[in-house]
Every structure is written in C-alpha cells, then in structure tokens.
Enzyme design. Structure first.
Site, PDB file in Angstrom:
ATOM      1  N   LYS A  43       0.843  -1.195   0.000  1.00 56.28           N
ATOM      2  CA  LYS A  43       0.000   0.000   0.000  1.00 56.28           C
ATOM      3  C   LYS A  43       0.882   1.250   0.000  1.00 56.28           C
ATOM      4  CE  LYS A  43      -4.374   0.760   2.419  1.00 56.28           C
ATOM      5  NZ  LYS A  43      -5.036   0.570   3.718  1.00 56.28           N
TER       6      LYS A  43
HETATM    7  O1  G3P Z   1      -7.690   1.619   5.849  1.00 54.58           O
HETATM    8  C1  G3P Z   1      -8.226   2.761   5.282  1.00 54.58           C
HETATM    9  C2  G3P Z   1      -9.617   3.112   5.746  1.00 54.58           C
HETATM   10  O2  G3P Z   1     -10.502   2.059   5.534  1.00 54.58           O
HETATM   11  C3  G3P Z   1      -9.696   3.743   7.100  1.00 54.58           C
HETATM   12  O3  G3P Z   1     -11.012   3.927   7.549  1.00 54.58           O
HETATM   13  O4  G3P Z   1     -12.639   4.555   9.309  1.00 54.58           O
HETATM   14  O5  G3P Z   1     -10.193   5.114   9.606  1.00 54.58           O
HETATM   15  O6  G3P Z   1     -11.588   6.329   7.943  1.00 54.58           O
HETATM   16  P1  G3P Z   1     -11.379   5.030   8.660  1.00 54.58           P
END
Ligand code: G3P
Length: 220
Positions: free
Chosen positions: A83
């Site tokens: 990533k």
């Molecule tokens: O891993 C990336 C993403 O899915 C993070 O989600 O909830 O931290 O915005 P969030």
C-alpha cells in the site's frame, strides 16, 4: 463485490474468516500500531488466517525508500499487496513497483483525478475513503461513482476498493456504484447480518416446528 476486513486484529479476522465470506484484508499503520507488533510479524500472522489479498502499507514518504520497503513487504507472502499513499512520491513508487510485478494498493484517495493518476501508474487497487469524505461534508459515495465510471470509460484494470466504510449503507451503496471491493471494520460486516424480520421469522419457524414435533408426545 469482494469483501475485505479493514483490521489487523487476529481475533476479528479469525471470526470473520470462519463465516467463509472474507476475500482479503486491508491494514494501515494506525491499525497495525493498535495491535502492538511489528508489521512484518503481524502481517505474516494475518496471511495464515485469510487466504486472499492482504494490504500492508509502507511508512516511508520518499519514493526510493517506499520501493525498498515495498519490495521487503512483498517478500513476506505471495498474497501481500503493497500500500502506497497517493502523493507524488507514492505514485512514483507505485509506477516502479508495478513494473516489477509487485501489486500496489494506492491509498488516501479523495478525488477522481487522484484515482486517474493511480490507474495510469498501473495500480492494482485504488482506495477512495468514503467515510472520511462524509466527515468533511462531502458525499463520499459520489467519488466511488465517479471513479468506477471513469475506469469503465477507459478500461483501466485497477480495482476500486471502497474504504473507510462506516456502516451497512456504505457497503450497499458501494456495491450499487460498482466498487470491485468493499473493505470494512469487523463491526460493519457483522451488522450486515442483522434484520429483525430474520430473527422474528426464525423464532416463529422454531416455535411452529417444536409445537408439533417436540412438544406433542403423540407426534414422536
Ligand atoms: O484503511 C483505510 C480506511 O478504511 C480507514 O477507515 O474509518 O479510519 O476512515 P477510517
């Protein structure tokens, strides 16, 4: 749509994997840090639980360092997807790693223009963040719709992974918009099961059956 779990927690991954519907896993530096083990170690354990694409994020910010880190991560297991962040350096690293045959998930995507850059760099996956756009008053789902449309227009092979999904509706809307993958916290995947009519219906079925075959002695 493929279902990925957005967690590095081994208990959650084991529970999710036992349902037989988990196609992969996404992690990020925050999720890895929460589990307290070095990324190589944590990710290797994740690969033993889920047989599918497992995203492991670089923590370097300069292209050369990202490439070195990416190559190292890719060697951990055949299922690892490296990533990289959607920065100039990240796109440079994505382009170079992709040419070497290393699969890259470009993360922190917040615009369709950024998604075009990732596709042009040969990214395997693009990760637009739905919930974080909603957080700042934008419509996160619109970004999924734009990217799937643009990729379709040009036949880009890059898969659209709807990330930062905060609830069942985000998952359903992402599927409606044609996202190839939805990554979600364990809690959100668990919530997808719930419907009061399922519970009510099952309770009634059991009651009706047991009344005749279990509670009536003559029927035995
Ligand atoms: O891993 C990336 C993403 O899915 C993070 O989600 O909830 O931290 O915005 P969030």
């Amino acid at each position: 749509m493929k279902f990925f779990l957005d967690t590095a927690n081994l208990d959650e991954l084991k529970k999710g994997a036992s349902w037989g519907i988990v196609d992969g896993v996404t992690t990020n530096p925050s999720l890895i840090a929460k589990e307290g083990r070095p990324i190589e170690e944590q990710v290797r354990m994740i690969c033993d639980i889920v047989d599918g694409d497992i995203s492991a994020e670089v923590i370097s910010v300069e292209a050369g360092a990202m490439m070195t880190e990416g190559r190292k991560l890719a060697k951990i297991h055949k299922n690892i997807v490296v990533k990289c962040p959607l920065t100039r350096e990240g796109i440079k690293a994505t382009s170079a790693l992709s040419k070497e045959g290393i699969r890259v998930n470009v993360t922190l995507c917040f615009s369709a223009g950024q998604a075009l850059l990732a596709a042009k760099a040969g990214a395997y996956i693009i990760s637009p963040f739905v919930g974080r756009l909603d957080d700042v008053g934008a419509v996160g789902l619109d970004l999924i719709r734009s990217i799937t449309q643009i990729y379709r227009n040009y036949g880009y092979k890059t898969q659209v992974l709807a990330a930062s999904l905060r609830g069942p509706l985000h998952v359903i809307d992402s599927a409606m918009a044609g996202a190839h993958i939805g990554t979600m916290p364990f809690k959100v995947m668990d919530m997808l099961f719930n419907h009061p009519l399922t519970d009510k219906g099952l309770e009634q079925f059991m009651k009706d059956y047991n009344k005749v075959f279990t509670e009536t002695p003559a029927a035995r």
